[in-house]
Design a protein around this motif. Structure first.
Motif, mmCIF file in Angstrom:
data_model
loop_
_atom_site.group_PDB
_atom_site.id
_atom_site.type_symbol
_atom_site.label_atom_id
_atom_site.label_comp_id
_atom_site.label_asym_id
_atom_site.label_seq_id
_atom_site.Cartn_x
_atom_site.Cartn_y
_atom_site.Cartn_z
ATOM 1 N N GLY A 17 47.705 45.306 37.743
ATOM 2 C CA GLY A 17 47.685 45.461 36.156
ATOM 3 C C GLY A 17 48.739 45.840 35.621
ATOM 4 O O GLY A 17 49.112 45.252 34.588
ATOM 5 N N TYR A 160 41.234 35.407 23.233
ATOM 6 C CA TYR A 160 39.943 35.930 22.995
ATOM 7 C C TYR A 160 38.900 35.182 23.768
ATOM 8 O O TYR A 160 37.810 35.819 24.242
ATOM 9 C CB TYR A 160 39.299 35.715 21.558
ATOM 10 C CG TYR A 160 40.112 36.889 20.455
ATOM 11 C CD1 TYR A 160 39.776 38.220 20.757
ATOM 12 C CD2 TYR A 160 41.109 36.650 19.614
ATOM 13 C CE1 TYR A 160 40.620 39.200 19.942
ATOM 14 C CE2 TYR A 160 41.681 37.342 18.905
ATOM 15 C CZ TYR A 160 41.693 38.848 18.942
ATOM 16 O OH TYR A 160 42.222 39.721 18.260
ATOM 17 N N PRO A 163 39.159 35.891 28.364
ATOM 18 C CA PRO A 163 38.521 37.128 29.153
ATOM 19 C C PRO A 163 37.053 37.045 29.565
ATOM 20 O O PRO A 163 36.492 37.474 30.290
ATOM 21 C CB PRO A 163 38.732 38.316 28.115
ATOM 22 C CG PRO A 163 39.931 37.903 27.235
ATOM 23 C CD PRO A 163 39.801 36.353 27.148
ATOM 24 N N LEU A 164 36.436 36.009 28.743
ATOM 25 C CA LEU A 164 34.728 35.432 28.724
ATOM 26 C C LEU A 164 34.675 35.035 30.177
ATOM 27 O O LEU A 164 33.610 35.005 30.796
ATOM 28 C CB LEU A 164 34.365 35.050 27.648
ATOM 29 C CG LEU A 164 34.595 35.640 26.214
ATOM 30 C CD1 LEU A 164 33.778 34.734 25.362
ATOM 31 C CD2 LEU A 164 33.624 37.049 26.524
ATOM 32 N N THR A 166 37.559 34.968 32.681
ATOM 33 C CA THR A 166 38.109 35.651 33.871
ATOM 34 C C THR A 166 39.207 36.614 33.411
ATOM 35 O O THR A 166 39.718 36.190 32.355
ATOM 36 C CB THR A 166 38.958 34.686 34.751
ATOM 37 O OG1 THR A 166 39.522 35.407 35.906
ATOM 38 C CG2 THR A 166 39.945 33.899 34.114
ATOM 39 N N LYS A 167 39.200 37.772 34.005
ATOM 40 C CA LYS A 167 40.155 38.775 33.453
ATOM 41 C C LYS A 167 41.154 39.065 34.487
ATOM 42 O O LYS A 167 41.951 39.958 34.681
ATOM 43 C CB LYS A 167 39.301 40.132 33.356
ATOM 44 C CG LYS A 167 38.453 39.915 32.000
ATOM 45 C CD LYS A 167 37.729 41.382 31.765
ATOM 46 C CE LYS A 167 37.026 41.165 30.613
ATOM 47 N NZ LYS A 167 36.149 42.416 30.273
ATOM 48 N N ALA A 168 41.461 37.971 35.676
ATOM 49 C CA ALA A 168 42.208 37.839 36.557
ATOM 50 C C ALA A 168 43.897 38.126 36.117
ATOM 51 O O ALA A 168 44.464 38.873 36.511
ATOM 52 C CB ALA A 168 41.889 36.863 37.593
ATOM 53 N N PRO A 170 46.008 38.615 32.515
ATOM 54 C CA PRO A 170 46.180 38.822 31.034
ATOM 55 C C PRO A 170 46.257 37.609 30.083
ATOM 56 O O PRO A 170 46.909 36.758 30.304
ATOM 57 C CB PRO A 170 47.235 39.892 30.792
ATOM 58 C CG PRO A 170 47.766 40.190 32.232
ATOM 59 C CD PRO A 170 47.299 39.031 33.077
ATOM 60 N N SER A 171 45.041 37.504 29.194
ATOM 61 C CA SER A 171 45.073 36.390 28.390
ATOM 62 C C SER A 171 46.424 36.114 27.509
ATOM 63 O O SER A 171 46.745 34.800 27.282
ATOM 64 C CB SER A 171 43.620 36.509 27.679
ATOM 65 O OG SER A 171 43.737 37.578 26.639
ATOM 66 N N LYS A 287 45.994 46.878 26.546
ATOM 67 C CA LYS A 287 44.913 45.787 26.400
ATOM 68 C C LYS A 287 44.901 44.868 27.522
ATOM 69 O O LYS A 287 44.022 44.155 28.102
ATOM 70 C CB LYS A 287 44.994 44.881 25.215
ATOM 71 C CG LYS A 287 44.818 45.700 23.817
ATOM 72 C CD LYS A 287 43.062 46.035 23.750
ATOM 73 C CE LYS A 287 43.353 46.902 22.286
ATOM 74 N NZ LYS A 287 41.573 47.288 22.301
ATOM 75 N N SER A 288 46.260 44.659 28.091
ATOM 76 C CA SER A 288 46.493 43.730 29.397
ATOM 77 C C SER A 288 46.348 44.378 30.569
ATOM 78 O O SER A 288 46.665 43.606 31.529
ATOM 79 C CB SER A 288 48.111 43.135 29.066
ATOM 80 O OG SER A 288 48.230 42.693 27.869
ATOM 81 N N GLY A 289 45.990 45.610 30.430
ATOM 82 C CA GLY A 289 45.837 46.148 31.744
ATOM 83 C C GLY A 289 46.741 47.235 32.287
ATOM 84 O O GLY A 289 46.409 47.702 33.397
#
Length: 494
Positions: A17, A160, A163-164, A166-168, A170-171, A287-289
């Motif tokens: 992350g 936006y 992330p719905l 995948t959150k693998a 950072p969007s 927000k990006s982890g």
């Protein structure tokens, strides 16, 4: 916390992350750093080197893991006159002195002053920054090719909606990569990072500022360094508090003060300008982890690699992609709940929040906005506490004596109400003032007590003050005059 635990918690607990978040932050830092150098009137490499250096050093020396520090607009605004009147070398010297002053602030434990900043001021600070971040994107959205708008919209959709799925990854990073690829493949004629300014093509080197080491130089740079130190620490402490809330973890504010100082000294010696914590980049990181110190280190190192070794690719990044990321930051930073709370919260809290926002947005000066917010908070608090004072009385000994009971806080804001609560014209032989449920805070309160006692004595009454708590008694014993032999003469000015 021992070294092994600290190493794992701050550096190794969230490697994936932190690395990915640091990469996103590095990409977003480039155009901002170049823009800040333009504001300050220096070469882009001055702010890019500063951002690299400060981010790397603060990763080790700072007191808030997960927070990003680099060159900032608030600091750049302070430097404008210095650079214009005296040149870059004096700016580098001022940067080093700024660092020394910030280390001194950490040693004096001035980070503890953050407890005097109310929640309303912090909320106003956050909302103002969100507005300023959005306003900073407007030049990239006004008077540009129509292609920019669908590109920004596409970027926001990726940020936006991804992330719905995948959150693998950072969007925001996906947004930058995808939009850059689209712009290059379709050969879109839109503004890119390369249009912002020339990127450096070499690593920074250690150098001493070329200024005379005398009192004249100190006279020139000290006012700027003091302002830079205050603005930098204020923004850093506020940002640290925000990241504390976002991550639900504590931070060491005094260590952060010293860490910012060390980072700025290093920046000055490597040809960079002074910097501080960045709310926008810190929010992007979280927000990006990003959670640990590794994210700031990766951001700094990756930034240097990008601009020095991968500059030809970085130049191709469309500004539309970075605008989308910063709009996301603006939306995510703004406290939307505060709008609903304007009706729920006490009027004084709402006024403080709105005033902080208004001053920051109007002046683009975070320090002024926070100063106004803290000042208003203090005034409202003093007014509120000053009203929580009650003096009651009852007669005794067939009307020849009266016992007064004081409840509440006696200080500069309530001293007048305290004095006016007594009837000095009543004919009495004895007066008893019970202050066991009161507290005397300052010289003004002690003076008010002197005034009450001496006025009763002038009317012929014997006065007894009982129930002083230990702290109040210490203050009264040291500064009161009513128990001194020449008390009447002192009070009457003889």
């Amino acid at each position: 916390m021992n070294f092994k635990t600290s190493l794992h918690q701050d550096w190794l607990s969230n490697i994936r992350g932190d690395v990915l978040a640091g990469a996103v932050v590095a990409l977003a830092l480039i155009p901002e750093a170049i823009a800040f150098s333009i504001i300050a009137g220096v070469d882009p490499k001055v702010s890019l080197y500063a951002s690299f250096c400060i981010a790397v050093v603060i990763a080790f020396a700072g007191g808030r893991p997960g927070m990003i520090s680099a060159a900032t607009g608030a600091m750049a605004l302070v430097m404008v006159t210095l650079v214009k009147d005296h040149g870059l070398q004096y700016l580098l010297a001022a940067t080093v002195l700024t660092g020394l002053l910030q280390i001194l602030a950490g040693w004096l434990r001035l980070g503890a002053l953050m407890r005097f900043v109310s929640r309303s001021v912090v909320t106003g600070f956050v909302n103002a920054l969100a507005i300023l971040i959005f306003m900073a994107q407007l030049p990239e959205l006004i008077g540009v090719s129509w292609v920019v708008y669908p590109m920004v919209a596409a970027g926001l959709a990726i940020i936006y909606l991804l992330p719905l799925v995948t959150k693998a990854v950072p969007s925001p990073l996906v947004c930058i990569v995808v939009l850059t690829a689209v712009a290059m493949v379709l050969k879109l004629d839109i503004r890119t990072v390369g249009d912002m300014g020339q990127l450096p093509d070499s690593l920074p080197v250690f150098l001493l500022p070329e200024v005379p080491l005398n009192l004249e130089t100190l006279r020139i740079i000290l006012p700027y360094s003091l302002t830079l130190a205050v603005v930098g620490l204020l923004e850093s402490m506020m940002t640290a508090s925000i990241v504390d809330d976002l991550t639900d973890t504590p931070s060491n504010k005094n260590r952060e003060c010293a860490g910012q100082g060390i980072a700025n000294i290093a920046s000055g010696f490597l040809g960079g300008m002074a910097g501080c914590a960045m709310i926008g980049q810190s929010v992007i990181n979280v927000k990006s982890g990003g959670r640990g110190r590794l994210s700031a280190l990766v951001a700094g190192v990756f930034l240097l690699i990008l601009v020095v070794f991968l500059g030809r690719w970085v130049k191709q990044i469309p500004m539309a992609a970075l605008v989308a990321v910063m709009v996301m930051v603006s939306i995510g930073t703004f406290s939307w709940e505060s709008l609903k709370n304007l009706r729920k919260h006490p009027p004084s809290s709402s006024i403080v929040m709105v005033a902080t926002v208004a001053v920051v947005v109007a002046t683009h000066d975070l320090a002024k906005g926070v100063f106004v917010g803290v000042l208003l908070s203090g005034i409202f608090f003093a007014h509120k506490v000053g009203r929580v004072l009650r003096v009651s009385s009852e007669t005794a000994e067939e009307g020849n004596a009266r016992a007064y009971s004081v409840v509440g806080q006696v200080f500069f804001a309530s001293a007048g109400a305290f004095t006016s609560s007594f009837d000095f014209k009543e004919v009495l032989q004895r007066v008893r003032i019970d202050v066991s449920r009161a507290h005397f805070w300052d010289i003004t309160a002690v003076n008010a007590l002197d005034t009450v006692v001496m006025k009763f004595r002038r009317e012929g009454a014997a006065v007894e003050v009982v129930g002083l708590n230990e702290a109040s008694a210490t203050l009264v014993d040291k500064f009161a005059v009513h128990d001194k032999p020449d008390a009447v003469e002192r009070l009457m000015g003889h």
